[in-house]
Design an enzyme around this catalytic site. Structure first.
Site, PDB file in Angstrom:
ATOM      1  N   PRO A   2      42.008  46.407  49.335  1.00 58.91           N
ATOM      2  CA  PRO A   2      42.600  46.689  50.638  1.00 58.91           C
ATOM      3  C   PRO A   2      43.664  45.650  51.000  1.00 58.91           C
ATOM      4  O   PRO A   2      43.427  44.450  50.907  1.00 58.91           O
ATOM      5  CB  PRO A   2      41.411  46.611  51.591  1.00 58.91           C
ATOM      6  CG  PRO A   2      40.222  46.887  50.735  1.00 58.91           C
ATOM      7  CD  PRO A   2      40.551  46.292  49.399  1.00 58.91           C
ATOM      8  N   GLU A   3      44.857  46.125  51.371  1.00 58.02           N
ATOM      9  CA  GLU A   3      45.941  45.251  51.762  1.00 58.02           C
ATOM     10  C   GLU A   3      46.164  45.394  53.271  1.00 58.02           C
ATOM     11  O   GLU A   3      45.348  46.004  53.966  1.00 58.02           O
ATOM     12  CB  GLU A   3      47.190  45.577  50.945  1.00 58.02           C
ATOM     13  CG  GLU A   3      46.965  45.344  49.443  1.00 58.02           C
ATOM     14  CD  GLU A   3      48.192  45.619  48.598  1.00 58.02           C
ATOM     15  OE1 GLU A   3      49.297  45.826  49.155  1.00 58.02           O
ATOM     16  OE2 GLU A   3      48.069  45.627  47.367  1.00 58.02           O
ATOM     17  N   HIS A  91      25.051  49.596  48.237  1.00 57.68           N
ATOM     18  CA  HIS A  91      25.998  48.517  48.483  1.00 57.68           C
ATOM     19  C   HIS A  91      26.282  48.284  49.972  1.00 57.68           C
ATOM     20  O   HIS A  91      27.255  47.624  50.314  1.00 57.68           O
ATOM     21  CB  HIS A  91      27.298  48.798  47.736  1.00 57.68           C
ATOM     22  CG  HIS A  91      27.119  48.954  46.261  1.00 57.68           C
ATOM     23  ND1 HIS A  91      26.673  47.924  45.449  1.00 57.68           N
ATOM     24  CD2 HIS A  91      27.295  50.034  45.447  1.00 57.68           C
ATOM     25  CE1 HIS A  91      26.595  48.350  44.208  1.00 57.68           C
ATOM     26  NE2 HIS A  91      26.956  49.620  44.175  1.00 57.68           N
ATOM     27  N   ARG A 110      31.585  45.354  44.987  1.00 59.12           N
ATOM     28  CA  ARG A 110      31.876  44.216  44.117  1.00 59.12           C
ATOM     29  C   ARG A 110      31.538  42.867  44.765  1.00 59.12           C
ATOM     30  O   ARG A 110      31.588  41.840  44.104  1.00 59.12           O
ATOM     31  CB  ARG A 110      33.351  44.240  43.708  1.00 59.12           C
ATOM     32  CG  ARG A 110      33.735  45.509  42.952  1.00 59.12           C
ATOM     33  CD  ARG A 110      35.133  45.408  42.410  1.00 59.12           C
ATOM     34  NE  ARG A 110      35.575  46.673  41.837  1.00 59.12           N
ATOM     35  CZ  ARG A 110      36.735  46.847  41.216  1.00 59.12           C
ATOM     36  NH1 ARG A 110      37.574  45.836  41.090  1.00 59.12           N
ATOM     37  NH2 ARG A 110      37.066  48.021  40.734  1.00 59.12           N
ATOM     38  N   ARG A 152      64.287  28.749  45.904  1.00 61.56           N
ATOM     39  CA  ARG A 152      63.216  29.253  45.034  1.00 61.56           C
ATOM     40  C   ARG A 152      63.798  30.039  43.862  1.00 61.56           C
ATOM     41  O   ARG A 152      64.530  31.011  44.060  1.00 61.56           O
ATOM     42  CB  ARG A 152      62.258  30.142  45.824  1.00 61.56           C
ATOM     43  CG  ARG A 152      61.411  29.386  46.848  1.00 61.56           C
ATOM     44  CD  ARG A 152      60.548  30.378  47.605  1.00 61.56           C
ATOM     45  NE  ARG A 152      59.730  29.737  48.614  1.00 61.56           N
ATOM     46  CZ  ARG A 152      58.433  29.513  48.498  1.00 61.56           C
ATOM     47  NH1 ARG A 152      57.795  29.882  47.393  1.00 61.56           N
ATOM     48  NH2 ARG A 152      57.753  28.947  49.470  1.00 61.56           N
TER      49      ARG A 152
END
Length: 271
Positions: A2-3, A91, A110, A152
């Protein structure tokens, strides 16, 4: 994983139900997440009223008068509002029982997520203290990004995924934003021109906003607080489309590896 769009979609889905509600009880079935869930969580939260539900980067911040519950969904975690009639599955690690009878259930196959307690201001927690600006905020603009990348030499995709530069631009949305801005993901960040930097900022904001409206992206485990999948993956121009024709020029989308993550781009459209 998930972002930002998935976490923001989750926040919006639970905010109304939680804000102003009171935690009646806490059940911890398995405390073994990325960091152990505090064994005092029940005593900390029982009888306490939830005053806010916010997001910082990919963290959900459930605010109480005496502290903040910091939640991260890890790679496979979800927070869902369910009723007591819903069977507990393998879970389903943590339940926050609410005074109105609903349950906020944390599921994480997980176990790479976290649920931590912080008594001081949430921004002072070590996980949050050094994060960059929110990408949808006014602070994140072309002038800011130009200053950040001026010296950078790292690839621009890796730079915009650096959470110290800007938060929440994960792998999927970095590829998509770079496609929209017509910038090659391997370009050294410092080589971007002012016009390109402005285009990239706009593309990041637009990509994330579109993903939030689509309910996020579901590639494997993610569902929102009501159990619905996101559908942004149906709209992608580059991500996970290796070998397929570019939606703009029809040249095949290319896949490479950057920072041990898959990157997708069009060699014709992105320079």
């Amino acid at each position: 994983m998930p972002e930002l769009p998935e976490v923001e979609t989750t926040r919006r889905g639970i905010s109304d139900a939680l804000t102003g509600n009171t935690v009646a009880a806490v059940t911890i079935r398995d405390p073994r997440l990325r960091w152990p869930v505090p064994d005092t969580l029940h005593s900390l939260l029982q009888g306490q009223r939830i005053v806010s539900v916010d997001r910082r980067a990919k963290y959900l911040l459930i605010g109480f008068a005496h502290g903040t519950l910091i939640v991260h969904l890890g790679m496979s975690g979800t927070l869902r509002l369910v009723t007591a009639a819903r069977p507990v599955e393998k879970h389903d690690h943590i339940d926050l029982m609410l005074e109105d009878g609903r349950i906020l259930r944390y599921r994480d196959p997980r176990r790479f997520g976290c649920m931590l307690w912080h008594e001081a201001a949430a921004a002072t927690h070590p996980l949050l203290a050094r994060l960059g600006p929110e990408p949808l905020s006014d602070t994140f603009d072309a002038s800011y990004l130009q200053d950040e990348i001026a010296r950078r030499q790292a690839a621009i995709k890796l730079v915009i995924m650096d959470q110290h530069v800007v938060v929440g631009v994960g792998n999927i949305y970095a590829s998509e934003a770079l496609f929209r801005a017509r910038i090659h993901p391997e370009r050294p960040a410092a080589t971007l021109k002012k016009r390109e930097i402005g285009a990239l900022v706009d593309a990041i904001k637009g990509t994330l906003s579109d993903a939030i409206r689509a309910g996020g992206t579901t590639l494997r485990d993610y569902v929102d607080s009501s159990g619905n999948t996101g559908y942004f993956q149906l709209q992608t121009y580059a991500y996970d489309r290796a070998g397929e024709p570019c939606r703009v020029c029809a040249r095949p989308i290319v896949e490479i590896r950057q920072g041990q993550r898959a990157t997708f781009f069009c060699s014709n459209c992105q320079k």
